[in-house]
Motif scaffolding. Sequence first.
Motif, PDB file in Angstrom:
ATOM      1  N   VAL A   4       0.868  -1.202   0.165  1.00 34.73           N
ATOM      2  CA  VAL A   4      -0.115   0.047   0.104  1.00 34.73           C
ATOM      3  C   VAL A   4       1.155   1.201   0.013  1.00 34.73           C
ATOM      4  O   VAL A   4       1.912   1.350   0.708  1.00 34.73           O
ATOM      5  N   ASP A   5       0.407   2.089  -0.818  1.00 36.88           N
ATOM      6  CA  ASP A   5       1.009   3.611  -0.777  1.00 36.88           C
ATOM      7  C   ASP A   5       0.814   4.184   0.513  1.00 36.88           C
ATOM      8  O   ASP A   5      -0.571   4.361   0.711  1.00 36.88           O
ATOM      9  N   ILE A   6       1.849   4.880   1.311  1.00 35.50           N
ATOM     10  CA  ILE A   6       1.685   5.670   2.418  1.00 35.50           C
ATOM     11  C   ILE A   6       1.840   7.114   2.310  1.00 35.50           C
ATOM     12  O   ILE A   6       3.124   7.381   1.732  1.00 35.50           O
ATOM     13  N   THR A   7       1.188   7.956   2.520  1.00 32.54           N
ATOM     14  CA  THR A   7       1.287   9.359   2.408  1.00 32.54           C
ATOM     15  C   THR A   7       1.718  10.106   3.775  1.00 32.54           C
ATOM     16  O   THR A   7       1.523   9.304   4.729  1.00 32.54           O
ATOM     17  N   THR A   8       2.354  11.183   3.638  1.00 31.46           N
ATOM     18  CA  THR A   8       2.661  11.865   5.251  1.00 31.46           C
ATOM     19  C   THR A   8       1.365  11.738   5.875  1.00 31.46           C
ATOM     20  O   THR A   8       1.538  11.356   7.354  1.00 31.46           O
ATOM     21  N   GLU A   9       0.264  11.993   5.437  1.00 30.15           N
ATOM     22  CA  GLU A   9      -0.983  12.041   6.311  1.00 30.15           C
ATOM     23  C   GLU A   9      -1.543  10.603   6.833  1.00 30.15           C
ATOM     24  O   GLU A   9      -1.802  10.639   8.100  1.00 30.15           O
ATOM     25  N   GLN A  10      -0.987   9.600   6.223  1.00 28.54           N
ATOM     26  CA  GLN A  10      -1.405   8.259   6.614  1.00 28.54           C
ATOM     27  C   GLN A  10      -0.341   7.595   7.420  1.00 28.54           C
ATOM     28  O   GLN A  10      -0.502   6.737   8.270  1.00 28.54           O
ATOM     29  N   PHE A  11       0.911   8.068   7.691  1.00 30.25           N
ATOM     30  CA  PHE A  11       1.913   7.381   8.144  1.00 30.25           C
ATOM     31  C   PHE A  11       1.735   6.909   9.406  1.00 30.25           C
ATOM     32  O   PHE A  11       1.932   5.979  10.114  1.00 30.25           O
ATOM     33  N   LYS A  12       1.418   8.129  10.432  1.00 30.79           N
ATOM     34  CA  LYS A  12       1.489   7.698  11.774  1.00 30.79           C
ATOM     35  C   LYS A  12       0.271   6.890  12.025  1.00 30.79           C
ATOM     36  O   LYS A  12       0.366   5.961  12.866  1.00 30.79           O
ATOM     37  N   ASP A  13      -0.854   7.149  11.589  1.00 32.72           N
ATOM     38  CA  ASP A  13      -1.976   6.283  11.996  1.00 32.72           C
ATOM     39  C   ASP A  13      -1.510   4.524  11.567  1.00 32.72           C
ATOM     40  O   ASP A  13      -1.987   3.738  12.046  1.00 32.72           O
ATOM     41  N   THR A  14      -0.969   4.450  10.192  1.00 32.81           N
ATOM     42  CA  THR A  14      -0.678   3.328   9.627  1.00 32.81           C
ATOM     43  C   THR A  14       0.287   2.450  10.560  1.00 32.81           C
ATOM     44  O   THR A  14      -0.090   1.473  10.993  1.00 32.81           O
ATOM     45  N   VAL A  15       1.160   3.173  11.043  1.00 34.08           N
ATOM     46  CA  VAL A  15       2.226   2.440  12.120  1.00 34.08           C
ATOM     47  C   VAL A  15       1.581   2.285  13.253  1.00 34.08           C
ATOM     48  O   VAL A  15       1.699   1.213  13.997  1.00 34.08           O
TER      49      VAL A  15
END
Length: 118
Positions: A4-15
């Motif tokens: 999945v592509d991860i953007t700056t906005e998604q990074f913290k929540d994804t981790v």
Amino acid sequence: MSTVDITTEQFKDTVADNEIVLVDFWASWCGPCRAFAPVYERASLKNEDVVFGKVDTEAEQALAAAAEIRSIPTLMAFKKGHLVFSQPGALPPEALDDLINQVRDLDIDKALADADGK
């Protein structure tokens, strides 16, 4: 699960919201990145309990800077929101499989307690 592509906005929540997350920092012009991509994709298909994220360092320059990416590809592994591995360079399939198993087997709560001297 595929990558999945991860953007700056998604990074913290994804981790934070997933048990194990691997993140490949890459760029389209990078030969080793292109060579590592199919290895990473194949690993994602056979390890459905792991989130395999990809960060395009050209599109997400602020995120790459915040992650202190100095060389690509760089692979990071997170367990329960904690960075447990970060290394530049493309891994061969066997080394990537070994890394995934080590992260799975890591008792992060014990590692954190040990790091705090408890």
